[in-house]
Motif scaffolding. Structure first.
Motif, mmCIF file in Angstrom:
data_model
loop_
_atom_site.group_PDB
_atom_site.id
_atom_site.type_symbol
_atom_site.label_atom_id
_atom_site.label_comp_id
_atom_site.label_asym_id
_atom_site.label_seq_id
_atom_site.Cartn_x
_atom_site.Cartn_y
_atom_site.Cartn_z
ATOM 1 N N ALA A 1 0.842 -1.206 0.000
ATOM 2 C CA ALA A 1 0.000 0.000 0.000
ATOM 3 C C ALA A 1 0.879 1.259 0.000
ATOM 4 O O ALA A 1 2.098 1.201 0.160
ATOM 5 C CB ALA A 1 -0.880 -0.016 1.245
ATOM 6 N N PHE A 2 0.244 2.387 -0.113
ATOM 7 C CA PHE A 2 0.856 3.721 0.003
ATOM 8 C C PHE A 2 0.769 4.167 1.455
ATOM 9 O O PHE A 2 -0.322 4.003 2.056
ATOM 10 C CB PHE A 2 0.070 4.699 -0.894
ATOM 11 C CG PHE A 2 0.396 6.149 -0.660
ATOM 12 C CD1 PHE A 2 1.405 6.765 -1.383
ATOM 13 C CD2 PHE A 2 -0.321 6.903 0.274
ATOM 14 C CE1 PHE A 2 1.695 8.107 -1.166
ATOM 15 C CE2 PHE A 2 -0.017 8.244 0.494
ATOM 16 C CZ PHE A 2 0.979 8.837 -0.232
ATOM 17 N N SER B 1 -4.622 -1.940 -1.136
ATOM 18 C CA SER B 1 -4.937 -0.539 -1.413
ATOM 19 C C SER B 1 -4.257 -0.044 -2.697
ATOM 20 O O SER B 1 -4.613 -0.509 -3.774
ATOM 21 C CB SER B 1 -4.608 0.328 -0.201
ATOM 22 O OG SER B 1 -5.350 1.505 -0.302
ATOM 23 N N MET B 2 -3.232 0.842 -2.637
ATOM 24 C CA MET B 2 -2.557 1.227 -3.887
ATOM 25 C C MET B 2 -2.027 -0.016 -4.602
ATOM 26 O O MET B 2 -2.054 -0.101 -5.834
ATOM 27 C CB MET B 2 -1.407 2.205 -3.606
ATOM 28 C CG MET B 2 -0.598 2.565 -4.837
ATOM 29 S SD MET B 2 0.684 3.789 -4.542
ATOM 30 C CE MET B 2 1.949 2.805 -3.727
ATOM 31 N N TYR C 1 -4.717 -1.275 -6.661
ATOM 32 C CA TYR C 1 -4.885 -0.542 -7.933
ATOM 33 C C TYR C 1 -3.879 -1.067 -8.965
ATOM 34 O O TYR C 1 -4.190 -1.197 -10.149
ATOM 35 C CB TYR C 1 -4.651 0.971 -7.766
ATOM 36 C CG TYR C 1 -5.384 1.676 -6.645
ATOM 37 C CD1 TYR C 1 -6.586 1.196 -6.140
ATOM 38 C CD2 TYR C 1 -4.866 2.855 -6.089
ATOM 39 C CE1 TYR C 1 -7.241 1.873 -5.113
ATOM 40 C CE2 TYR C 1 -5.514 3.537 -5.076
ATOM 41 C CZ TYR C 1 -6.691 3.030 -4.578
ATOM 42 O OH TYR C 1 -7.328 3.708 -3.561
ATOM 43 N N ARG D 1 -5.486 14.888 -2.960
ATOM 44 C CA ARG D 1 -4.115 14.440 -3.270
ATOM 45 C C ARG D 1 -3.257 15.635 -3.707
ATOM 46 O O ARG D 1 -2.089 15.733 -3.336
ATOM 47 C CB ARG D 1 -4.140 13.382 -4.378
ATOM 48 C CG ARG D 1 -4.794 12.068 -3.968
ATOM 49 C CD ARG D 1 -4.355 10.977 -4.896
ATOM 50 N NE ARG D 1 -5.283 9.851 -4.938
ATOM 51 C CZ ARG D 1 -5.308 8.855 -4.051
ATOM 52 N NH1 ARG D 1 -4.481 8.849 -3.033
ATOM 53 N NH2 ARG D 1 -6.158 7.854 -4.195
ATOM 54 N N MET E 1 -1.829 7.761 -8.567
ATOM 55 C CA MET E 1 -3.133 7.277 -8.063
ATOM 56 C C MET E 1 -4.257 8.196 -8.530
ATOM 57 O O MET E 1 -5.340 7.731 -8.899
ATOM 58 C CB MET E 1 -3.119 7.179 -6.528
ATOM 59 C CG MET E 1 -2.314 6.006 -6.013
ATOM 60 S SD MET E 1 -2.633 5.672 -4.258
ATOM 61 C CE MET E 1 -1.625 6.919 -3.480
ATOM 62 N N HIS F 1 -7.167 -0.623 7.850
ATOM 63 C CA HIS F 1 -6.806 -0.621 6.430
ATOM 64 C C HIS F 1 -5.660 -1.598 6.115
ATOM 65 O O HIS F 1 -5.627 -2.181 5.039
ATOM 66 C CB HIS F 1 -6.402 0.808 6.073
ATOM 67 C CG HIS F 1 -6.222 1.076 4.626
ATOM 68 N ND1 HIS F 1 -7.202 0.840 3.685
ATOM 69 C CD2 HIS F 1 -5.161 1.591 3.935
ATOM 70 C CE1 HIS F 1 -6.753 1.195 2.487
ATOM 71 N NE2 HIS F 1 -5.519 1.643 2.615
ATOM 72 N N ILE G 1 -10.695 3.745 5.251
ATOM 73 C CA ILE G 1 -10.252 4.305 3.954
ATOM 74 C C ILE G 1 -10.970 3.576 2.810
ATOM 75 O O ILE G 1 -11.501 4.192 1.888
ATOM 76 C CB ILE G 1 -8.717 4.192 3.800
ATOM 77 C CG1 ILE G 1 -8.009 4.990 4.903
ATOM 78 C CG2 ILE G 1 -8.277 4.670 2.419
ATOM 79 C CD1 ILE G 1 -6.493 4.925 4.855
HETATM 80 C C1 MLT Z 1 -3.163 3.120 0.313
HETATM 81 O O1 MLT Z 1 -3.279 2.624 1.438
HETATM 82 O O2 MLT Z 1 -2.462 2.596 -0.555
HETATM 83 C C2 MLT Z 1 -3.878 4.411 0.040
HETATM 84 O O3 MLT Z 1 -4.771 4.695 1.075
HETATM 85 C C3 MLT Z 1 -4.599 4.359 -1.269
HETATM 86 C C4 MLT Z 1 -5.212 5.671 -1.643
HETATM 87 O O4 MLT Z 1 -4.762 6.723 -1.158
HETATM 88 O O5 MLT Z 1 -6.136 5.673 -2.469
#
Ligand code: MLT
Length: 251
Positions: free
Chosen positions: A21-22, A85-86, A89, A123, A178, A230, A205
């Motif tokens: 994740a980010f 999370s990221m 994606y 962001r 993102m 998360h 989140i």
């Molecule tokens: C993450 O945990 O990677 C972020 O919360 C993802 C996001 O900011 O969309």
């Protein structure tokens, strides 16, 4: 070709690519490396962890291409992709770009939709703040949203340390990537790759409702990890691993 991505590789067996994740790193998955019978491959994405000095790619699809090349380099033509999370994606970008390489997909505490306008604006504000004052504020600001109230001090310390390792330029570049990611709804709907959707029950989140929406798009296994936020895989490692092992056993 050698890759700029630092990797943790553990175990033997069919490969699992763990995408973090980010703004943390591959150490998010320390508990998962204990799952027996698999080859765990966990990169630090450029800009994060031991890859902090490498530049984050211009898009998440480009990040996915980099991971595909890296998996070829380590001899894995097919693998299960797991993203938090990221990382989710990016796993969806893998599905879009190279579905034939995926034996399975685990989407954890994530969503398939693109950013809303409001999320994009937030962001951009975060990027401006980091460019103005550095990324020192990020760990204290993000930690309460990344873990639940049940997280013990060792989890909090670990998450804080991972965030502090990330480079400001990696953080801002990944925020931009993102913000510009495409919607992956159709990629997910069309795909028949075995799918696990798992979320911490107290994730604020990407709450469990996000996974339920993804599950309504196609056949999938859906699970919640109790008493987790998360970063459920870190906060409740054994419970998360049980869900993952059952999914892996079914594909
Ligand atoms: C993450 O945990 O990677 C972020 O919360 C993802 C996001 O900011 O969309």
């Amino acid at each position: 070709m050698s890759s700029p991505i630092a990797l943790t590789v553990r175990g033997r067996g069919p490969a699992i690519l763990w995408i973090h994740a980010f703004p943390v790193s591959s150490r998010l998955f320390v508990s998962q490396f204990a799952i027996d019978g698999y080859r765990h491959i966990a990169p630090d994405l450029p800009g994060f962890g031991a890859s902090a000095s490498a530049p984050f790619p211009h898009s998440l699809d480009a990040a996915a291409d980099q991971l595909l090349a890296m998996m070829t380099d380590v001899g894995e033509s097919q693998f299960v992709a797991a993203g938090v999370s990221m990382g989710g994606y990016i796993a969806l970008a893998l599905l879009r770009r190279a579905p034939e390489r995926l034996r399975g997909l685990m989407l954890c505490d994530t969503r398939e939709t693109a950013d809303t306008d409001e999320a994009r604006q937030n962001r951009m504000k975060q990027i401006e703040r980091i460019e103005r004052e550095g990324a020192g504020f990020l760990a204290a600001e993000m930690l309460p949203n990344l873990v639940s109230n049940h997280a013990d001090d060792s989890v909090r310390t670990r998450v804080r340390a991972m965030i502090q390792e990330a480079s400001p330029s990696g953080i801002t570049a990944s925020l931009r990537a993102m913000a510009s990611r495409p919607d992956s709804t159709e990629d997910l709907r069309r795909s028949d790759v075995p799918l696990l959707l798992v979320t911490g029950s107290e994730d604020t989140i990407t709450p469990p409702s996000e996974a339920k929406r993804m599950a309504s798009l196609r056949r999938a296994q859906l699970a919640e990890v109790d008493r987790a936020g998360h970063l459920a895989c870190l906060e409740q490692g054994p419970a998360f691993n049980e869900i993952v092992s059952s999914f892996l056993g079914s594909i």
